[in-house]
Design a protein around this motif. Structure first.
Motif, PDB file in Angstrom:
ATOM      1  N   ARG A 144       6.104   6.655  -0.333  1.00 57.28           N
ATOM      2  CA  ARG A 144       5.122   7.640  -0.754  1.00 57.28           C
ATOM      3  C   ARG A 144       4.805   8.620   0.377  1.00 57.28           C
ATOM      4  N   GLY A 145       4.468   9.831  -0.012  1.00 55.73           N
ATOM      5  CA  GLY A 145       4.089  10.843   0.962  1.00 55.73           C
ATOM      6  C   GLY A 145       3.416  12.005   0.261  1.00 55.73           C
ATOM      7  N   ASP A 146       2.197  12.325   0.640  1.00 53.39           N
ATOM      8  CA  ASP A 146       1.474  13.434   0.032  1.00 53.39           C
ATOM      9  C   ASP A 146       0.353  13.824   0.981  1.00 53.39           C
ATOM     10  N   ILE A 147      -0.591  14.599   0.499  1.00 54.26           N
ATOM     11  CA  ILE A 147      -1.669  15.064   1.362  1.00 54.26           C
ATOM     12  C   ILE A 147      -3.029  14.709   0.771  1.00 54.26           C
ATOM     13  N   GLY A 148      -4.023  14.634   1.651  1.00 58.04           N
ATOM     14  CA  GLY A 148      -5.413  14.524   1.242  1.00 58.04           C
ATOM     15  C   GLY A 148      -5.722  13.349   0.339  1.00 58.04           C
ATOM     16  N   SER A 149      -6.457  13.636  -0.729  1.00 58.90           N
ATOM     17  CA  SER A 149      -6.922  12.578  -1.623  1.00 58.90           C
ATOM     18  C   SER A 149      -5.758  11.876  -2.334  1.00 58.90           C
ATOM     19  N   THR A 150      -4.653  12.591  -2.526  1.00 61.26           N
ATOM     20  CA  THR A 150      -3.499  11.953  -3.179  1.00 61.26           C
ATOM     21  C   THR A 150      -2.887  10.900  -2.269  1.00 61.26           C
ATOM     22  N   MET A 151      -2.749  11.208  -0.974  1.00 65.09           N
ATOM     23  CA  MET A 151      -2.241  10.213  -0.039  1.00 65.09           C
ATOM     24  C   MET A 151      -3.201   9.042   0.072  1.00 65.09           C
ATOM     25  N   ALA A 152      -4.494   9.326   0.025  1.00 61.80           N
ATOM     26  CA  ALA A 152      -5.487   8.250   0.061  1.00 61.80           C
ATOM     27  C   ALA A 152      -5.345   7.343  -1.158  1.00 61.80           C
ATOM     28  N   ALA A 153      -5.027   7.931  -2.322  1.00 60.87           N
ATOM     29  CA  ALA A 153      -4.849   7.129  -3.531  1.00 60.87           C
ATOM     30  C   ALA A 153      -3.597   6.266  -3.433  1.00 60.87           C
ATOM     31  N   TYR A 154      -2.513   6.838  -2.896  1.00 61.22           N
ATOM     32  CA  TYR A 154      -1.309   6.032  -2.682  1.00 61.22           C
ATOM     33  C   TYR A 154      -1.607   4.874  -1.735  1.00 61.22           C
ATOM     34  N   ALA A 155      -2.326   5.155  -0.660  1.00 59.38           N
ATOM     35  CA  ALA A 155      -2.660   4.109   0.297  1.00 59.38           C
ATOM     36  C   ALA A 155      -3.463   2.998  -0.371  1.00 59.38           C
ATOM     37  N   ALA A 156      -4.455   3.378  -1.178  1.00 58.00           N
ATOM     38  CA  ALA A 156      -5.281   2.377  -1.855  1.00 58.00           C
ATOM     39  C   ALA A 156      -4.456   1.541  -2.831  1.00 58.00           C
ATOM     40  N   THR A 157      -3.453   2.152  -3.445  1.00 54.71           N
ATOM     41  CA  THR A 157      -2.619   1.437  -4.410  1.00 54.71           C
ATOM     42  C   THR A 157      -1.927   0.241  -3.786  1.00 54.71           C
ATOM     43  N   TYR A 158      -1.473   0.394  -2.550  1.00 50.67           N
ATOM     44  CA  TYR A 158      -0.651  -0.658  -1.935  1.00 50.67           C
ATOM     45  C   TYR A 158      -1.344  -1.406  -0.792  1.00 50.67           C
ATOM     46  N   LEU A 159      -2.373  -0.825  -0.198  1.00 52.47           N
ATOM     47  CA  LEU A 159      -2.962  -1.402   1.018  1.00 52.47           C
ATOM     48  C   LEU A 159      -4.415  -1.821   0.866  1.00 52.47           C
ATOM     49  N   ASP A 160      -5.003  -1.604  -0.303  1.00 54.26           N
ATOM     50  CA  ASP A 160      -6.373  -2.039  -0.561  1.00 54.26           C
ATOM     51  C   ASP A 160      -6.330  -3.435  -1.175  1.00 54.26           C
ATOM     52  N   PRO A 161      -6.984  -4.424  -0.555  1.00 55.65           N
ATOM     53  CA  PRO A 161      -6.932  -5.790  -1.088  1.00 55.65           C
ATOM     54  C   PRO A 161      -7.416  -5.914  -2.532  1.00 55.65           C
ATOM     55  N   ALA A 162      -8.172  -4.948  -3.023  1.00 57.31           N
ATOM     56  CA  ALA A 162      -8.656  -5.005  -4.402  1.00 57.31           C
ATOM     57  C   ALA A 162      -7.628  -4.501  -5.414  1.00 57.31           C
ATOM     58  N   SER A 163      -6.525  -3.936  -4.941  1.00 55.04           N
ATOM     59  CA  SER A 163      -5.533  -3.367  -5.846  1.00 55.04           C
ATOM     60  C   SER A 163      -4.618  -4.435  -6.433  1.00 55.04           C
ATOM     61  N   PRO A 164      -4.213  -4.294  -7.702  1.00 58.81           N
ATOM     62  CA  PRO A 164      -3.259  -5.238  -8.294  1.00 58.81           C
ATOM     63  C   PRO A 164      -1.894  -5.214  -7.612  1.00 58.81           C
ATOM     64  N   LEU A 165      -1.577  -4.132  -6.894  1.00 55.35           N
ATOM     65  CA  LEU A 165      -0.294  -4.017  -6.203  1.00 55.35           C
ATOM     66  C   LEU A 165      -0.440  -4.220  -4.695  1.00 55.35           C
ATOM     67  N   PHE A 166      -1.533  -4.831  -4.270  1.00 51.37           N
ATOM     68  CA  PHE A 166      -1.775  -5.037  -2.840  1.00 51.37           C
ATOM     69  C   PHE A 166      -0.612  -5.765  -2.185  1.00 51.37           C
ATOM     70  N   SER A 167      -0.066  -5.137  -1.162  1.00 55.10           N
ATOM     71  CA  SER A 167       1.094  -5.663  -0.452  1.00 55.10           C
ATOM     72  C   SER A 167       0.769  -5.780   1.029  1.00 55.10           C
ATOM     73  N   ASP A 168       1.660  -6.442   1.759  1.00 50.72           N
ATOM     74  CA  ASP A 168       1.433  -6.578   3.198  1.00 50.72           C
ATOM     75  C   ASP A 168       1.769  -5.300   3.951  1.00 50.72           C
ATOM     76  N   ALA A 169       2.641  -4.474   3.379  1.00 47.94           N
ATOM     77  CA  ALA A 169       3.016  -3.212   4.009  1.00 47.94           C
ATOM     78  C   ALA A 169       3.664  -2.322   2.956  1.00 47.94           C
ATOM     79  N   VAL A 170       3.810  -1.035   3.310  1.00 48.05           N
ATOM     80  CA  VAL A 170       4.413  -0.073   2.388  1.00 48.05           C
ATOM     81  C   VAL A 170       5.260   0.911   3.193  1.00 48.05           C
TER      82      VAL A 170
END
Length: 283
Positions: A101-127
């Motif tokens: 993934r790669g984007d700017i601003g709030s979109t990059m923040a959303a991508y980050a939350a998708t994979y790196l936020d422990p509350a996400s269903p797709l929470f992974s150890d790294a992306v």
């Protein structure tokens, strides 16, 4: 007082030392599904992914699902991906989501939350992420990784030949784009022990990289072992003194031995032993 999670770099170093330095892909693309005798649909995708997890998640350091091969089946495929990530992590493997993934601003923040936020269903150890909207655009992912104890692997010097036109391009200051990415990562990892959580993707097929500073105090994900032609014995020549921090990525080289669990385990163990031997020889 809130205790910060153990950083990804420390967890990865321990997993590599205990299980061997190997990352195995989970890539349910059509050709592999057919080779395994599975249907090219969400049922075949789920059977494939579950087989890999059951065979390898309790013994390899890292499993790397390629998100696109799940996403192509729509919401049901993403549901399979969610279960795959959860089951692999529960069995002890570190999960690296290959999403680039790669984007700017709030979109990059959303991508980050998708994979790196422990509350996400797709929470992974790294992306995996792409820095080609500017390294600074990755800041939401870099910051969330630090907070959540996860990791980020940034595309730097990739194994595909098309990557050279961007990654080897020279900036006004005389440094190549790839070298600049590596420099940024070294700065992110400064002072981390035993290893930083910010890694680079550097192809194992690229030959002598001694002109690049690969000592970023972080992991170097190295695609290209196996089907793309590189071998474990090539790692020292490519990575030099940084070889101890290399995480070789093998996908087809292991997966083509399926669907039998014993054959998958034997192939993964063989690659891990070859990498151990190469690293030990370079010490």
């Amino acid at each position: 007082m809130t205790t910060r999670p153990e950083p990804f770099g420390a967890r990865l170093r321990r997993a590599m030392d205990e299980r061997g330095p190997l990352c195995v892909g989970i890539d349910p693309h059509a050709a592999l599904l057919e080779a395994w005798g599975l249907t090219d649909d969400v049922a075949g995708c789920e059977r494939f992914a579950r087989t890999v997890v059951e065979a390898l998640a309790d013994r390899v350091a890292v499993l790397k699902p390629q998100s696109a091969f799940f996403e192509r089946f729509g919401s049901r495929g993403v549901a399979v991906l969610e279960r795959t990530v959860a089951e692999a992590r529960a069995a002890g493997a570190l999960v690296l989501m290959d999403a680039k993934r790669g984007d700017i601003g709030s979109t990059m923040a959303a991508y980050a939350a998708t994979y790196l936020d422990p509350a996400s269903p797709l929470f992974s150890d790294a992306v995996t992420v792409s820095p080609y909207l500017g390294y600074g655009s990755l800041r939401p992912a870099l910051d969330l990784a630090r907070e959540s104890g996860t990791g980020v692997f940034v595309l730097a010097l990739t194994s595909n030949p098309e990557g050279a036109e961007v990654q080897h391009a020279v900036r006004a200051d005389g440094a190549s784009v790839g070298a600049t990415v590596l420099r940024h990562l070294k700065e992110e990892n400064a002072g981390a022990a035993p290893m930083g959580s910010y890694g680079a993707v550097v192809g194992a097929t690229l030959g002598d990289l001694s002109s690049y500073d690969l000592a970023i105090n972080g992991p170097l994900l190295a695609p290209g072992i196996g089907a793309q032609g590189a071998t474990a014995a090539d790692l020292t020549g490519v990575f030099g003194a940084a070889v101890r921090d290399v995480v070789p990525n093998v996908s087809r080289g292991v997966l083509r031995h399926g669907p039998g669990a014993a054959a998958l385990r034997a192939a993964a163990e063989r690659f891990a032993d070859e990498v151990r031997e190469a690293v030990a020889g370079a010490a």
